[in-house]
Motif scaffolding. Sequence first.
Motif, PDB file in Angstrom:
ATOM      1  N   ASN A 192       0.877  -1.010   0.040  1.00  0.00           N
ATOM      2  CA  ASN A 192      -0.311  -0.219   0.049  1.00  0.00           C
ATOM      3  C   ASN A 192       0.895   1.414   0.269  1.00  0.00           C
ATOM      4  O   ASN A 192       0.888   2.204  -0.647  1.00  0.00           O
ATOM      5  CB  ASN A 192      -1.381  -0.268   1.595  1.00  0.00           C
ATOM      6  N   GLN A 193       1.850   1.322   0.368  1.00  0.00           N
ATOM      7  CA  GLN A 193       3.051   2.359   1.197  1.00  0.00           C
ATOM      8  C   GLN A 193       3.817   2.899  -0.422  1.00  0.00           C
ATOM      9  O   GLN A 193       3.989   3.593  -0.818  1.00  0.00           O
ATOM     10  CB  GLN A 193       4.169   1.780   1.914  1.00  0.00           C
ATOM     11  N   ILE A 194       3.738   1.844  -1.518  1.00  0.00           N
ATOM     12  CA  ILE A 194       4.404   1.617  -2.838  1.00  0.00           C
ATOM     13  C   ILE A 194       3.430   3.124  -3.348  1.00  0.00           C
ATOM     14  O   ILE A 194       4.241   4.220  -4.384  1.00  0.00           O
ATOM     15  CB  ILE A 194       4.319   0.582  -3.846  1.00  0.00           C
ATOM     16  N   ILE A 195       2.433   3.635  -3.245  1.00  0.00           N
ATOM     17  CA  ILE A 195       1.262   3.197  -4.329  1.00  0.00           C
ATOM     18  C   ILE A 195       1.298   4.413  -3.752  1.00  0.00           C
ATOM     19  O   ILE A 195       1.265   5.503  -3.953  1.00  0.00           O
ATOM     20  CB  ILE A 195      -0.198   2.758  -4.173  1.00  0.00           C
ATOM     21  N   ALA A 196       0.792   5.298  -2.047  1.00  0.00           N
ATOM     22  CA  ALA A 196       0.641   5.976  -1.816  1.00  0.00           C
ATOM     23  C   ALA A 196       1.803   7.693  -1.135  1.00  0.00           C
ATOM     24  O   ALA A 196       1.558   8.284  -1.493  1.00  0.00           O
ATOM     25  CB  ALA A 196       0.826   5.676   0.748  1.00  0.00           C
ATOM     26  N   LYS A 197       3.167   6.604  -1.564  1.00  0.00           N
ATOM     27  CA  LYS A 197       4.333   7.769  -2.069  1.00  0.00           C
ATOM     28  C   LYS A 197       4.286   8.752  -3.319  1.00  0.00           C
ATOM     29  O   LYS A 197       4.649   9.561  -3.769  1.00  0.00           O
ATOM     30  CB  LYS A 197       5.363   6.956  -2.130  1.00  0.00           C
ATOM     31  N   VAL A 198       3.101   7.743  -4.310  1.00  0.00           N
ATOM     32  CA  VAL A 198       3.021   8.949  -5.565  1.00  0.00           C
ATOM     33  C   VAL A 198       1.724   9.377  -5.413  1.00  0.00           C
ATOM     34  O   VAL A 198       1.682  10.358  -6.161  1.00  0.00           O
ATOM     35  CB  VAL A 198       2.811   7.475  -6.648  1.00  0.00           C
ATOM     36  N   LEU A 199       1.165   9.311  -4.071  1.00  0.00           N
ATOM     37  CA  LEU A 199      -0.528   9.619  -4.673  1.00  0.00           C
ATOM     38  C   LEU A 199      -0.205  11.190  -3.515  1.00  0.00           C
ATOM     39  O   LEU A 199       0.605  11.699  -2.318  1.00  0.00           O
ATOM     40  CB  LEU A 199      -1.328   9.420  -3.513  1.00  0.00           C
ATOM     41  N   PRO A 200      -0.995  12.235  -4.036  1.00  0.00           N
ATOM     42  CA  PRO A 200      -1.200  13.878  -2.713  1.00  0.00           C
ATOM     43  C   PRO A 200      -1.769  13.336  -1.318  1.00  0.00           C
ATOM     44  O   PRO A 200      -2.102  12.166  -1.603  1.00  0.00           O
ATOM     45  CB  PRO A 200      -1.962  14.770  -3.729  1.00  0.00           C
ATOM     46  N   ALA A 201      -0.699  14.203  -0.660  1.00  0.00           N
ATOM     47  CA  ALA A 201      -1.004  13.792   0.887  1.00  0.00           C
ATOM     48  C   ALA A 201      -2.067  13.142   0.878  1.00  0.00           C
ATOM     49  O   ALA A 201      -2.363  12.743   2.252  1.00  0.00           O
ATOM     50  CB  ALA A 201       0.206  14.422   1.632  1.00  0.00           C
ATOM     51  N   GLU A 202      -2.998  14.666   1.170  1.00  0.00           N
ATOM     52  CA  GLU A 202      -4.228  14.478   1.618  1.00  0.00           C
ATOM     53  C   GLU A 202      -5.071  13.574   0.724  1.00  0.00           C
ATOM     54  O   GLU A 202      -6.393  13.245   1.066  1.00  0.00           O
ATOM     55  CB  GLU A 202      -4.467  15.733   0.596  1.00  0.00           C
ATOM     56  N   ARG A 203      -4.649  12.677  -0.298  1.00  0.00           N
ATOM     57  CA  ARG A 203      -5.651  11.057  -0.317  1.00  0.00           C
ATOM     58  C   ARG A 203      -5.033   9.872   0.447  1.00  0.00           C
ATOM     59  O   ARG A 203      -5.243   8.864  -0.155  1.00  0.00           O
ATOM     60  CB  ARG A 203      -4.530  11.028  -1.608  1.00  0.00           C
ATOM     61  N   VAL A 204      -4.392  10.237   1.716  1.00  0.00           N
ATOM     62  CA  VAL A 204      -3.453   8.493   2.154  1.00  0.00           C
ATOM     63  C   VAL A 204      -3.899   8.777   3.758  1.00  0.00           C
ATOM     64  O   VAL A 204      -4.128   9.861   3.779  1.00  0.00           O
ATOM     65  CB  VAL A 204      -1.853   8.580   1.738  1.00  0.00           C
ATOM     66  N   THR A 205      -4.923   7.788   4.066  1.00  0.00           N
ATOM     67  CA  THR A 205      -5.078   7.755   5.561  1.00  0.00           C
ATOM     68  C   THR A 205      -4.304   7.102   6.073  1.00  0.00           C
ATOM     69  O   THR A 205      -4.621   5.640   5.419  1.00  0.00           O
ATOM     70  CB  THR A 205      -6.357   7.522   5.999  1.00  0.00           C
ATOM     71  N   THR A 206      -3.906   6.869   7.407  1.00  0.00           N
ATOM     72  CA  THR A 206      -2.963   5.500   8.141  1.00  0.00           C
ATOM     73  C   THR A 206      -3.758   5.344   9.295  1.00  0.00           C
ATOM     74  O   THR A 206      -3.803   7.040   9.872  1.00  0.00           O
ATOM     75  CB  THR A 206      -2.049   6.004   8.312  1.00  0.00           C
ATOM     76  N   THR A 207      -3.825   4.332   9.876  1.00  0.00           N
ATOM     77  CA  THR A 207      -4.137   4.317  11.075  1.00  0.00           C
ATOM     78  C   THR A 207      -3.183   3.576  11.546  1.00  0.00           C
ATOM     79  O   THR A 207      -2.688   2.572  11.871  1.00  0.00           O
ATOM     80  CB  THR A 207      -6.243   3.997  11.163  1.00  0.00           C
ATOM     81  N   ASP A 208      -3.817   2.956  13.581  1.00  0.00           N
ATOM     82  CA  ASP A 208      -3.008   1.691  14.279  1.00  0.00           C
ATOM     83  C   ASP A 208      -3.942   0.448  13.985  1.00  0.00           C
ATOM     84  O   ASP A 208      -4.810   0.900  13.420  1.00  0.00           O
ATOM     85  CB  ASP A 208      -2.980   1.654  15.818  1.00  0.00           C
ATOM     86  N   GLY A 209      -2.775  -0.507  13.630  1.00  0.00           N
ATOM     87  CA  GLY A 209      -3.377  -1.821  13.534  1.00  0.00           C
ATOM     88  C   GLY A 209      -3.345  -2.407  12.651  1.00  0.00           C
ATOM     89  O   GLY A 209      -2.875  -2.032  11.555  1.00  0.00           O
ATOM     90  N   GLY A 210      -4.140  -3.650  12.130  1.00  0.00           N
ATOM     91  CA  GLY A 210      -3.506  -4.616  11.071  1.00  0.00           C
ATOM     92  C   GLY A 210      -5.109  -5.066  10.119  1.00  0.00           C
ATOM     93  O   GLY A 210      -5.053  -3.855  10.035  1.00  0.00           O
ATOM     94  N   HIS A 211      -4.878  -6.284   9.329  1.00  0.00           N
ATOM     95  CA  HIS A 211      -5.735  -5.829   8.549  1.00  0.00           C
ATOM     96  C   HIS A 211      -7.006  -6.697   9.770  1.00  0.00           C
ATOM     97  O   HIS A 211      -7.584  -7.686   9.096  1.00  0.00           O
ATOM     98  CB  HIS A 211      -5.192  -7.037   7.703  1.00  0.00           C
ATOM     99  N   GLU A 212      -8.264  -6.277  10.137  1.00  0.00           N
ATOM    100  CA  GLU A 212      -8.976  -6.357  10.288  1.00  0.00           C
ATOM    101  C   GLU A 212      -9.843  -4.804  10.924  1.00  0.00           C
ATOM    102  O   GLU A 212      -9.752  -4.031  10.157  1.00  0.00           O
ATOM    103  CB  GLU A 212      -8.449  -6.719  11.667  1.00  0.00           C
ATOM    104  N   TRP A 213     -11.215  -5.445  11.215  1.00  0.00           N
ATOM    105  CA  TRP A 213     -12.529  -4.329  10.559  1.00  0.00           C
ATOM    106  C   TRP A 213     -12.559  -3.573  11.842  1.00  0.00           C
ATOM    107  O   TRP A 213     -12.471  -2.459  11.675  1.00  0.00           O
ATOM    108  CB  TRP A 213     -13.683  -5.053  11.713  1.00  0.00           C
ATOM    109  N   GLN A 214     -11.404  -2.761  12.785  1.00  0.00           N
ATOM    110  CA  GLN A 214     -11.736  -1.495  13.661  1.00  0.00           C
ATOM    111  C   GLN A 214     -10.716  -0.663  13.172  1.00  0.00           C
ATOM    112  O   GLN A 214     -11.337   0.221  12.420  1.00  0.00           O
ATOM    113  CB  GLN A 214     -10.788  -1.942  15.384  1.00  0.00           C
TER     114      GLN A 214
END
Length: 233
Positions: A192-214
């Motif tokens: 996901n970071q590979i894509i995030a690095k070429v997008l405008p910063a305002e189009r990328v969101t990260t949060t704590d946690g893994g591959h799960e619903w929360q």
Amino acid sequence: MSTGIVKSKLDVIEDAASCKAPAEVLIVLLPGAYDTPADFVKQGFVRALRERQIAADLVIADTHMGYYPEGLVVQRLHDDIVAPARKKGYRQIWMTGISLGGYGSLLYAKEHGADIDGMFLMAPFLGNRSLIAEIAKTGLADWKVGDIPAADYDRLLWSWIKGYSDPVYAGKPDRPPLYIGYGTEDRFAGSNQIIAKVLPAERVTTTDGGHEWQPWQRLWASFLDRSVLPRCE
């Protein structure tokens, strides 16, 4: 869990906006590999949309793994959801998805980018690990695509995604705006970071946690809180 049985028409859950005027925006939401449309309802995705009074109708499609071989997911999304929605007069259609559903959103945009107006991918699955490692060595912008066999669907998709690293192509009508979000401990965070690095910063969101619903719930809420989608008047 989905049965894997492929039907001639997608099963869906639909939810209409409760605004005074009919909604002109449609959000199409695609599940992960072992999730169903009902899981999105159970996990509060519809409630989060309605609590914010967003003027958009919602379709959650049961695009389970059985639809992905030979790109059938693209055909079914187009014939069953997107093309009919355009005929109904929706002015905007957004493709959104979690994990495999993010992959499906990209597959659709690659073939029918001009038919949708944006994408939001939550922790998308992005193909085989060896290819992702190859791209990560140089970064997406400098990755040399090379000759691609017709059956190498992941490489074909990444060659299309690479266009987002070039502003000349990123603003084309057939390449809809792309937003991405993922948990920092997600097993797909690296790809996901590979894509995030070429997008405008305002189009990328990260949060704590893994591959799960929360984490996905937080990412969905963050996307809905942006000014991208209209509110009821």
